[in-house]
Structure formats: C-alpha cells, structure tokens
Design a protein around this motif. Structure first.
Motif, mmCIF file in Angstrom:
data_model
loop_
_atom_site.group_PDB
_atom_site.id
_atom_site.type_symbol
_atom_site.label_atom_id
_atom_site.label_comp_id
_atom_site.label_asym_id
_atom_site.label_seq_id
_atom_site.Cartn_x
_atom_site.Cartn_y
_atom_site.Cartn_z
ATOM 1 N N LEU A 140 -6.594 8.254 -22.303
ATOM 2 C CA LEU A 140 -6.463 6.834 -22.837
ATOM 3 C C LEU A 140 -5.021 6.644 -23.137
ATOM 4 O O LEU A 140 -4.465 7.383 -24.037
ATOM 5 N N TYR A 141 -4.394 5.306 -23.050
ATOM 6 C CA TYR A 141 -3.167 4.967 -23.652
ATOM 7 C C TYR A 141 -3.324 3.382 -24.182
ATOM 8 O O TYR A 141 -4.299 2.741 -23.781
ATOM 9 N N GLU A 142 -2.614 3.158 -25.246
ATOM 10 C CA GLU A 142 -2.491 1.979 -25.873
ATOM 11 C C GLU A 142 -1.113 0.960 -25.408
ATOM 12 O O GLU A 142 -0.020 1.708 -25.248
ATOM 13 N N ALA A 143 -1.475 -0.080 -25.100
ATOM 14 C CA ALA A 143 -0.207 -0.825 -24.430
ATOM 15 C C ALA A 143 0.525 -1.280 -25.642
ATOM 16 O O ALA A 143 0.226 -1.708 -26.621
ATOM 17 N N ASN A 144 1.899 -1.303 -25.149
ATOM 18 C CA ASN A 144 2.984 -1.849 -26.084
ATOM 19 C C ASN A 144 3.320 -3.146 -25.621
ATOM 20 O O ASN A 144 4.000 -3.374 -24.703
ATOM 21 N N ASP A 145 2.751 -4.213 -26.272
ATOM 22 C CA ASP A 145 2.629 -5.615 -25.830
ATOM 23 C C ASP A 145 3.268 -6.480 -27.111
ATOM 24 O O ASP A 145 2.289 -6.754 -27.914
ATOM 25 N N THR A 146 4.612 -6.589 -27.009
ATOM 26 C CA THR A 146 5.282 -7.413 -28.163
ATOM 27 C C THR A 146 4.681 -8.818 -28.367
ATOM 28 O O THR A 146 4.469 -9.083 -29.379
ATOM 29 N N TYR A 166 -0.067 7.548 -8.527
ATOM 30 C CA TYR A 166 -0.245 6.824 -7.248
ATOM 31 C C TYR A 166 0.279 5.619 -7.156
ATOM 32 O O TYR A 166 0.241 4.673 -6.090
ATOM 33 N N HIS A 167 0.942 5.125 -8.175
ATOM 34 C CA HIS A 167 1.587 3.758 -8.442
ATOM 35 C C HIS A 167 2.736 3.979 -9.267
ATOM 36 O O HIS A 167 2.721 4.790 -10.166
ATOM 37 N N GLU A 168 3.927 3.107 -9.131
ATOM 38 C CA GLU A 168 5.080 3.068 -9.961
ATOM 39 C C GLU A 168 4.390 2.623 -11.531
ATOM 40 O O GLU A 168 3.869 1.293 -11.437
ATOM 41 N N GLU A 169 4.673 3.074 -12.600
ATOM 42 C CA GLU A 169 4.350 2.638 -13.788
ATOM 43 C C GLU A 169 5.588 2.269 -14.455
ATOM 44 O O GLU A 169 6.225 2.915 -15.156
ATOM 45 N N ASN A 170 5.800 0.863 -14.455
ATOM 46 C CA ASN A 170 7.104 0.500 -15.216
ATOM 47 C C ASN A 170 6.456 -0.156 -16.515
ATOM 48 O O ASN A 170 7.578 -0.769 -17.323
ATOM 49 N N TYR A 171 5.187 -0.101 -16.853
ATOM 50 C CA TYR A 171 4.884 -0.824 -18.275
ATOM 51 C C TYR A 171 4.760 0.419 -19.163
ATOM 52 O O TYR A 171 4.585 1.478 -19.052
ATOM 53 N N SER A 172 5.048 -0.202 -20.601
ATOM 54 C CA SER A 172 5.153 0.653 -21.690
ATOM 55 C C SER A 172 3.727 1.202 -22.525
ATOM 56 O O SER A 172 3.042 0.148 -22.676
ATOM 57 N N PHE A 173 3.201 2.274 -22.486
ATOM 58 C CA PHE A 173 2.030 2.606 -23.076
ATOM 59 C C PHE A 173 2.338 4.098 -23.889
ATOM 60 O O PHE A 173 3.204 4.840 -23.605
ATOM 61 N N ASP A 174 1.508 4.163 -25.034
ATOM 62 C CA ASP A 174 1.408 5.181 -25.705
ATOM 63 C C ASP A 174 0.169 5.927 -25.420
ATOM 64 O O ASP A 174 -0.898 5.529 -25.613
ATOM 65 N N TYR A 175 0.422 7.216 -25.601
ATOM 66 C CA TYR A 175 -0.565 8.207 -25.337
ATOM 67 C C TYR A 175 -1.844 8.199 -26.609
ATOM 68 O O TYR A 175 -1.145 8.230 -27.895
ATOM 69 N N VAL A 176 -2.803 8.211 -26.407
ATOM 70 C CA VAL A 176 -3.822 8.025 -27.601
ATOM 71 C C VAL A 176 -4.872 9.424 -27.659
ATOM 72 O O VAL A 176 -4.912 10.152 -28.609
ATOM 73 N N ASP A 177 -5.721 9.586 -26.415
ATOM 74 C CA ASP A 177 -6.533 10.658 -26.496
ATOM 75 C C ASP A 177 -6.816 10.972 -24.969
ATOM 76 O O ASP A 177 -6.722 10.291 -24.014
ATOM 77 N N GLN A 178 -7.484 12.046 -24.691
ATOM 78 C CA GLN A 178 -8.035 12.511 -23.380
ATOM 79 C C GLN A 178 -9.289 13.345 -23.489
ATOM 80 O O GLN A 178 -9.166 14.275 -24.448
ATOM 81 N N ARG A 179 -10.065 13.482 -22.453
ATOM 82 C CA ARG A 179 -11.095 14.478 -22.640
ATOM 83 C C ARG A 179 -11.646 14.554 -21.080
ATOM 84 O O ARG A 179 -11.475 13.548 -20.382
ATOM 85 N N TYR A 180 -12.586 15.415 -20.952
ATOM 86 C CA TYR A 180 -13.328 15.557 -19.569
ATOM 87 C C TYR A 180 -14.566 14.643 -19.706
ATOM 88 O O TYR A 180 -14.984 14.784 -20.721
ATOM 89 N N GLY A 235 -4.258 -4.462 -25.262
ATOM 90 C CA GLY A 235 -4.447 -3.712 -24.054
ATOM 91 C C GLY A 235 -4.412 -2.192 -24.051
ATOM 92 O O GLY A 235 -3.902 -1.822 -24.881
ATOM 93 N N TYR A 236 -5.257 -1.835 -23.068
ATOM 94 C CA TYR A 236 -5.366 -0.398 -23.027
ATOM 95 C C TYR A 236 -5.416 0.202 -21.670
ATOM 96 O O TYR A 236 -5.797 -0.680 -20.732
ATOM 97 N N LYS A 237 -5.209 1.357 -21.141
ATOM 98 C CA LYS A 237 -5.051 1.826 -19.895
ATOM 99 C C LYS A 237 -5.867 3.093 -19.849
ATOM 100 O O LYS A 237 -5.694 4.062 -20.848
ATOM 101 N N PHE A 238 -6.562 3.351 -19.109
ATOM 102 C CA PHE A 238 -7.572 4.478 -18.799
ATOM 103 C C PHE A 238 -7.061 5.403 -17.559
ATOM 104 O O PHE A 238 -6.952 4.632 -16.439
ATOM 105 N N GLU A 239 -6.596 6.320 -17.423
ATOM 106 C CA GLU A 239 -5.974 7.098 -16.406
ATOM 107 C C GLU A 239 -7.037 8.029 -16.140
ATOM 108 O O GLU A 239 -7.370 9.089 -16.699
#
Length: 257
Positions: free
Chosen positions: A52-58, A90-104, A130-134
């Motif tokens: 899980l990442y949190e978006a940096n969205d000014t 699998y894609h170019e990641e040009n946006y800014s995200f901060d790491y939050v958490d991860q688990r299986y 905004g948030y991103k799940f990888e």
C-alpha cells in the motif's frame, strides 16, 4: 533351559497380542495412503504480496504529484528516509507515492487480509484522497481479486454518508481505468445505513495476471480514490476513520491426472 521353556508361552502370547494390535494399524495406514492418493488438495495460502502507498497530491485533485529526475520509478520510504526503486514494474511510474504497509494476501478469509484503516484529515468536497495498491502474484496462475470495505457497526454513519470511493486499474501504458464513484451508505426515506461495499472493476472481476512478458511474476497496480460528495452538509470533517478494507485473492487450481 527350563526357565526358557517356561517363558516360551509368555513370548508367544505377547507376540500374538502385538500382532493383533499392529495389524489393524498397518491396514489403516495403507488405507489412509490410498485415500490421500485419490484426494484433490486445495491450497489455503497463496504467495501474493500486496503493498500500500499513499499518493502525494498537493492539489488534492486526484492526480498525484509528478516525480522528477532520478526519483522517477521510485517511491519514498519514511522509515529509510530515502527514495526506493520499485520492483517488478510493468509500467512507468512517474507519480509520487509514499510507502505505507505491505503483507501477504490469503485465498481464504483471514485477518491477514485486513489492512490498516484509512484516516481522512481536513476533508472538504473539493479534495480527493489517493492510494495505490501494488499486487505481486507469485503463484503462476491468474488471481481474481475482490476489494471491499468491511461492515462496521461502530462507524459514524452521519459522516460516512458523505463519502464515496472508486477503484482504478493501471494499464501497461500507465493510463488508469476507473470504476464509477460508489457511495459508502445507502439511503432509504431519508435514513442512511452502511453494511459494507465492494468496489468492482469495469469487467466485474479484477484479474491479477500470471507471469507475462519480461516479468518473473504477475503484477497489477490499483488506485483507490476517496472523496466527499457534493451534497455534503458537514462543514468540518477531520481525522475521520473509514471502515476497514479487505483484499481477497483466489485462483483456480488445475487438477493433475
């Protein structure tokens, strides 16, 4: 010699007793092996890592800030106080995200499938959070993903009724296909209630691909966006906890002949 002769009946008796006890055990063991041989096993846990990442969205307009220079294809880790390169892109990641958490993630319902709740700070109708799940799929077979917010009897419905969410699938060209905005609460004759919601993809199922292309794993990224709807009458919403959300993954095992 006489003592040995006297012991012979006892030895025979003990041998017969052991034979009577062991024989059923050996038979049961044999039957058990035959039973196992004919069984089809289901795997309860699958190696799918969710980060899980949190978006940096000014501007809070739903589009994260752009990374520039050497920070492209990197995320920021606050614990390490450094930018870290993404794995298995699998894609170019040009946006800014901060790491939050991860688990299986598990294929069966489990507390391990629950992540931390999201806290919305100083929310107003013009802001989108905004948030991103990888999702990294190590199984080697397609996974079906279900994303839902859990039922919560302790949630403040008078505030939650103002929130809505949508889910986006990130394509190989970095574009994002979003679902429609979904309200957390339902309304009936002016009364609002919440019993959990599921955010489906545009095709009703979200498929986490198997190994493809140059990647040694299957990968998919999802964007989650949360906002206050335009009909909100709450003037000040700060530090509001959204319901716990759940990611469940499942895959079909192929029976071997």
């Amino acid at each position: 010699m006489k003592k040995i002769k006297k012991l012979i009946p006892y030895i025979i008796a003990v041998s017969c007793t052991l034979a009577l006890v062991i024989a059923p055990l050996l038979y049961a063991w044999y039957i058990h092996l035959q039973y196992i041989h004919d069984m089809n096993f289901n795997v309860l846990q699958i190696d799918s890592l969710v980060t899980l990442y949190e978006a940096n969205d000014t501007n809070y307009n739903g589009i994260p800030d752009l990374n520039i220079g050497e920070n492209i294809n990197h995320y920021y880790n606050h614990e390490a106080e450094a930018y870290v390169s993404y794995d298995n892109r699998y894609h170019e990641e040009n946006y800014s995200f901060d790491y939050v958490d991860q688990r299986y993630a598990l294929s069966q319902d489990s507390e391990a499938n629950l992540f931390n709740t999201l806290i919305i700070e100083d929310a107003i109708p013009s802001k989108i959070y905004g948030y991103k799940f990888e999702i990294t799929n190590y199984v080697g077979a397609e996974n079906t993903l279900n994303f839902s917010f859990e039922e919560d009897d302790n949630i403040d419905v008078s505030i939650l009724k103002d929130f809505e969410a949508r889910l986006g699938i990130v394509n190989a060209d970095s574009s994002v296909n979003f679902t429609e905005w979904t309200s957390f609460c339902t309304e009936n004759s002016g009364t609002y209630s919440y019993s959990g919601i599921t955010l489906n993809s545009l095709q009703s199922d979200i498929i986490v691909p198997a190994i493809s292309g140059s990647l040694s794993v299957g990968r998919i990224d999802l964007w989650l966006q949360v906002r206050i709807n335009n009909n909100s009458t709450n003037d000040d919403i700060s530090d509001f906890r959204l319901p716990m959300y759940r990611l469940s993954l499942a895959f079909e095992m192929q029976d071997e002949d």
